[in-house]
Motif scaffolding. Structure first.
Motif, PDB file in Angstrom:
ATOM      1  N   TYR A  57      54.332  44.439  40.564  1.00  0.00           N
ATOM      2  CA  TYR A  57      55.269  45.015  42.200  1.00  0.00           C
ATOM      3  C   TYR A  57      55.214  44.083  42.974  1.00  0.00           C
ATOM      4  O   TYR A  57      53.899  43.438  43.148  1.00  0.00           O
ATOM      5  CB  TYR A  57      54.537  46.142  42.096  1.00  0.00           C
ATOM      6  N   VAL A  58      56.140  44.227  43.591  1.00  0.00           N
ATOM      7  CA  VAL A  58      55.907  43.475  44.941  1.00  0.00           C
ATOM      8  C   VAL A  58      56.505  43.683  45.999  1.00  0.00           C
ATOM      9  O   VAL A  58      57.259  44.027  46.592  1.00  0.00           O
ATOM     10  CB  VAL A  58      56.513  41.682  45.088  1.00  0.00           C
ATOM     11  N   THR A  59      55.151  44.339  47.486  1.00  0.00           N
ATOM     12  CA  THR A  59      56.365  44.842  48.748  1.00  0.00           C
ATOM     13  C   THR A  59      57.087  43.724  49.572  1.00  0.00           C
ATOM     14  O   THR A  59      56.617  42.796  49.394  1.00  0.00           O
ATOM     15  CB  THR A  59      54.617  45.068  49.626  1.00  0.00           C
ATOM     16  N   VAL A  60      58.080  44.722  49.506  1.00  0.00           N
ATOM     17  CA  VAL A  60      58.764  43.181  50.281  1.00  0.00           C
ATOM     18  C   VAL A  60      59.546  44.672  52.048  1.00  0.00           C
ATOM     19  O   VAL A  60      60.129  43.129  52.367  1.00  0.00           O
ATOM     20  CB  VAL A  60      60.466  43.707  49.544  1.00  0.00           C
ATOM     21  N   ASP A  61      58.926  45.374  51.883  1.00  0.00           N
ATOM     22  CA  ASP A  61      59.361  45.866  53.172  1.00  0.00           C
ATOM     23  C   ASP A  61      58.042  47.006  53.562  1.00  0.00           C
ATOM     24  O   ASP A  61      57.305  46.923  52.465  1.00  0.00           O
ATOM     25  CB  ASP A  61      60.916  46.336  53.251  1.00  0.00           C
ATOM     26  N   SER A  62      58.103  47.888  54.565  1.00  0.00           N
ATOM     27  CA  SER A  62      57.600  49.028  54.988  1.00  0.00           C
ATOM     28  C   SER A  62      57.292  49.946  53.980  1.00  0.00           C
ATOM     29  O   SER A  62      58.184  50.923  53.884  1.00  0.00           O
ATOM     30  CB  SER A  62      57.164  49.339  56.203  1.00  0.00           C
ATOM     31  N   GLY A  63      56.210  49.682  53.119  1.00  0.00           N
ATOM     32  CA  GLY A  63      56.705  51.276  52.089  1.00  0.00           C
ATOM     33  C   GLY A  63      57.100  50.658  51.135  1.00  0.00           C
ATOM     34  O   GLY A  63      57.835  51.927  50.153  1.00  0.00           O
ATOM     35  N   VAL A  64      57.985  50.015  50.362  1.00  0.00           N
ATOM     36  CA  VAL A  64      59.077  49.122  50.049  1.00  0.00           C
ATOM     37  C   VAL A  64      58.068  48.230  48.688  1.00  0.00           C
ATOM     38  O   VAL A  64      58.723  46.851  49.000  1.00  0.00           O
ATOM     39  CB  VAL A  64      59.941  48.954  49.736  1.00  0.00           C
ATOM     40  N   LYS A  65      58.671  48.647  47.195  1.00  0.00           N
ATOM     41  CA  LYS A  65      57.785  47.879  46.412  1.00  0.00           C
ATOM     42  C   LYS A  65      59.104  47.356  45.695  1.00  0.00           C
ATOM     43  O   LYS A  65      59.489  48.487  44.976  1.00  0.00           O
ATOM     44  CB  LYS A  65      56.462  48.012  45.697  1.00  0.00           C
ATOM     45  N   LEU A  66      59.367  46.309  44.743  1.00  0.00           N
ATOM     46  CA  LEU A  66      59.949  46.106  44.295  1.00  0.00           C
ATOM     47  C   LEU A  66      59.316  45.663  42.245  1.00  0.00           C
ATOM     48  O   LEU A  66      58.476  45.054  42.397  1.00  0.00           O
ATOM     49  CB  LEU A  66      61.191  44.891  44.372  1.00  0.00           C
ATOM     50  N   TYR A  67      60.329  46.400  41.817  1.00  0.00           N
ATOM     51  CA  TYR A  67      59.592  45.420  40.336  1.00  0.00           C
ATOM     52  C   TYR A  67      60.139  43.762  40.077  1.00  0.00           C
ATOM     53  O   TYR A  67      61.420  43.861  40.269  1.00  0.00           O
ATOM     54  CB  TYR A  67      60.200  47.014  38.671  1.00  0.00           C
ATOM     55  N   VAL A  68      59.183  43.080  38.902  1.00  0.00           N
ATOM     56  CA  VAL A  68      59.556  41.941  39.295  1.00  0.00           C
ATOM     57  C   VAL A  68      59.156  41.545  37.718  1.00  0.00           C
ATOM     58  O   VAL A  68      58.214  42.403  36.737  1.00  0.00           O
ATOM     59  CB  VAL A  68      58.827  41.036  39.508  1.00  0.00           C
ATOM     60  N   GLU A  69      59.910  41.410  36.388  1.00  0.00           N
ATOM     61  CA  GLU A  69      59.541  41.173  35.274  1.00  0.00           C
ATOM     62  C   GLU A  69      59.636  39.390  35.362  1.00  0.00           C
ATOM     63  O   GLU A  69      60.913  38.836  34.946  1.00  0.00           O
ATOM     64  CB  GLU A  69      61.071  41.325  34.144  1.00  0.00           C
TER      65      GLU A  69
ATOM     66  N   ASP B  40      64.145  43.835  40.043  1.00  0.00           N
ATOM     67  CA  ASP B  40      65.231  45.672  40.447  1.00  0.00           C
ATOM     68  C   ASP B  40      65.244  45.752  41.381  1.00  0.00           C
ATOM     69  O   ASP B  40      64.386  45.624  42.084  1.00  0.00           O
ATOM     70  CB  ASP B  40      64.386  46.316  39.244  1.00  0.00           C
ATOM     71  N   TRP B  41      66.549  45.784  42.479  1.00  0.00           N
ATOM     72  CA  TRP B  41      66.740  45.875  44.071  1.00  0.00           C
ATOM     73  C   TRP B  41      65.941  46.938  44.026  1.00  0.00           C
ATOM     74  O   TRP B  41      65.897  47.947  42.794  1.00  0.00           O
ATOM     75  CB  TRP B  41      68.488  45.927  44.534  1.00  0.00           C
ATOM     76  N   ARG B  42      65.443  47.207  45.101  1.00  0.00           N
ATOM     77  CA  ARG B  42      64.981  48.781  45.921  1.00  0.00           C
ATOM     78  C   ARG B  42      66.672  49.809  45.585  1.00  0.00           C
ATOM     79  O   ARG B  42      67.782  49.235  45.587  1.00  0.00           O
ATOM     80  CB  ARG B  42      65.105  48.634  47.563  1.00  0.00           C
ATOM     81  N   GLY B  43      65.962  51.196  44.692  1.00  0.00           N
ATOM     82  CA  GLY B  43      66.486  52.453  44.370  1.00  0.00           C
ATOM     83  C   GLY B  43      67.311  52.179  42.962  1.00  0.00           C
ATOM     84  O   GLY B  43      67.736  53.384  42.432  1.00  0.00           O
ATOM     85  N   PHE B  44      66.524  50.341  42.189  1.00  0.00           N
ATOM     86  CA  PHE B  44      67.435  50.552  41.001  1.00  0.00           C
ATOM     87  C   PHE B  44      65.755  50.445  39.929  1.00  0.00           C
ATOM     88  O   PHE B  44      64.746  49.785  40.658  1.00  0.00           O
ATOM     89  CB  PHE B  44      68.540  49.854  41.003  1.00  0.00           C
ATOM     90  N   GLY B  45      65.780  50.509  38.634  1.00  0.00           N
ATOM     91  CA  GLY B  45      65.021  50.138  37.628  1.00  0.00           C
ATOM     92  C   GLY B  45      63.864  50.832  38.015  1.00  0.00           C
ATOM     93  O   GLY B  45      63.821  52.250  37.610  1.00  0.00           O
ATOM     94  N   LYS B  46      63.141  50.099  38.015  1.00  0.00           N
ATOM     95  CA  LYS B  46      61.230  50.745  38.526  1.00  0.00           C
ATOM     96  C   LYS B  46      61.416  50.586  39.665  1.00  0.00           C
ATOM     97  O   LYS B  46      59.661  50.818  40.287  1.00  0.00           O
ATOM     98  CB  LYS B  46      61.182  50.092  37.318  1.00  0.00           C
ATOM     99  N   SER B  47      62.061  50.454  40.461  1.00  0.00           N
ATOM    100  CA  SER B  47      61.510  49.195  42.070  1.00  0.00           C
ATOM    101  C   SER B  47      61.727  50.805  42.500  1.00  0.00           C
ATOM    102  O   SER B  47      61.778  52.181  42.554  1.00  0.00           O
ATOM    103  CB  SER B  47      62.630  48.525  42.980  1.00  0.00           C
ATOM    104  N   ASP B  48      61.126  51.179  43.879  1.00  0.00           N
ATOM    105  CA  ASP B  48      61.339  52.367  44.662  1.00  0.00           C
ATOM    106  C   ASP B  48      62.244  52.889  45.394  1.00  0.00           C
ATOM    107  O   ASP B  48      63.296  51.312  45.094  1.00  0.00           O
ATOM    108  CB  ASP B  48      59.620  51.937  45.958  1.00  0.00           C
ATOM    109  N   ARG B  49      62.066  53.185  45.729  1.00  0.00           N
ATOM    110  CA  ARG B  49      63.799  54.300  45.823  1.00  0.00           C
ATOM    111  C   ARG B  49      63.801  55.261  47.683  1.00  0.00           C
ATOM    112  O   ARG B  49      64.147  56.123  47.551  1.00  0.00           O
ATOM    113  CB  ARG B  49      64.277  55.327  44.697  1.00  0.00           C
ATOM    114  N   PRO B  50      63.726  53.976  48.235  1.00  0.00           N
ATOM    115  CA  PRO B  50      63.458  54.112  49.432  1.00  0.00           C
ATOM    116  C   PRO B  50      65.454  55.326  49.922  1.00  0.00           C
ATOM    117  O   PRO B  50      66.260  54.783  49.159  1.00  0.00           O
ATOM    118  CB  PRO B  50      63.599  53.798  50.709  1.00  0.00           C
ATOM    119  N   MET B  51      65.540  56.172  50.714  1.00  0.00           N
ATOM    120  CA  MET B  51      66.661  56.657  50.832  1.00  0.00           C
ATOM    121  C   MET B  51      67.575  55.508  52.119  1.00  0.00           C
ATOM    122  O   MET B  51      68.865  55.946  52.290  1.00  0.00           O
ATOM    123  CB  MET B  51      66.349  57.717  52.134  1.00  0.00           C
ATOM    124  N   SER B  52      66.763  54.707  52.765  1.00  0.00           N
ATOM    125  CA  SER B  52      67.967  53.118  53.721  1.00  0.00           C
ATOM    126  C   SER B  52      67.639  52.213  52.869  1.00  0.00           C
ATOM    127  O   SER B  52      67.035  51.685  52.028  1.00  0.00           O
ATOM    128  CB  SER B  52      67.726  53.484  55.134  1.00  0.00           C
TER     129      SER B  52
END
Length: 259
Positions: free
Chosen positions: A4-16, A57-69
């Motif tokens: 996982y890589v943090t890309v925004d406050s409280g948001v991590k993206l999953y990377v393969e 995986d973009w935010r909200g999709f796959g294994k990444s974090d799923r913020p509301m915005s």
């Protein structure tokens, strides 16, 4: 290797990250509402040929974090910039499919192509995405019967025959996403346009598009080819919206030749 890589406050993206020691790097951006797993038939082949393949995986999709915005093209492109910075990527090929293609275009335009040496657009949702009518239909299904919506997406995605197990796998991939992010991207595809971004692309660009695409018409690939300098359009004669699977051998060969 997944992380996982943090890309925004409280948001991590999953990377393969497959074959990190590869000679050339390709960053893959999936389509809506899928995940990096859609590129299985590239990840099976390209790393063995010496390529480093990074599926995001973009935010909200796959294994990444799923913020509301955060589901505008600007924010999604900024997520990729944060990822590029964190991984210290340079001289890489950015490949985007469908909505991932739109994000790739916005990234190159907004961040002046930072780190990107070549761009590959696969049935990209550009310069426009969904019509108001299509978006309204998808939103209604998404908010009331999302599994049925995903089945409809699967049924209209490919030109070639699907086995039932493949169809089931593809459908489940789409259901990994959060319902709110799935709906938010529908709205983004309806409201955001990329006409102003296309003239800002100055790197070699390969446009791959299935001539039988029912999701994003082939005419849009022709329009991109006209408006992106130094671009080449390759029609895929036996594909709908998924040439990465439908003509995977040709797809993989063309990709390696371009890179």
């Amino acid at each position: 290797m997944g992380y996982y890589v943090t890309v925004d406050s409280g948001v991590k993206l999953y990377v393969e990250d497959i074959n990190p020691g590869g000679n050339k790097t390709i960053v893959f951006l999936h389509g809506w509402p899928l995940s990096h797993e859609q590129f299985e038939y590239q990840f099976n082949v390209l790393p063995q040929m010496g390529y480093r393949c990074i599926g995001v995986d973009w935010r909200g999709f796959g294994k990444s974090d799923r913020p509301m915005s955060g589901y505008t093209f600007n924010r999604l492109a900024d997520d990729i910039r944060s990822l590029v910075d964190a991984l210290r990527l340079k001289d890489f090929t950015l490949l985007g499919h469908s909505t991932g293609g739109a994000i790739a275009i916005r990234y190159v335009s907004r961040h002046n192509g930072f780190g990107v040496s070549k761009l590959v657009l696969v049935d990209a949702a550009a310069p426009t995405g969904f019509t108001a009518e299509t978006a309204s239909e998808f939103l209604k299904k998404c908010l009331n019967d999302r599994p049925k919506m995903m089945q409809d997406v699967t049924d209209g995605f490919f030109f070639q025959y699907l086995t039932k197990p493949f169809s089931d796998w593809f459908l489940q991939m789409g259901l990994q996403a959060a319902s709110w992010s799935t709906a938010a991207i529908i709205t983004t595809l309806r409201d955001e346009k990329l006409y102003a971004d296309l003239p800002n692309i100055n790197i070699p660009t390969l446009i791959i598009h299935g001539i039988h695409d029912k999701v994003i018409p082939f005419s849009q690939a022709k329009e991109m080819n006209q408006k992106i300098r130094n671009s080449k359009l390759v029609p895929f004669q036996f594909s709908g919206h998924g040439p990465f699977w439908e003509e995977r051998d040709k797809f993989n060969q063309l990709l390696t030749q371009f890179i």
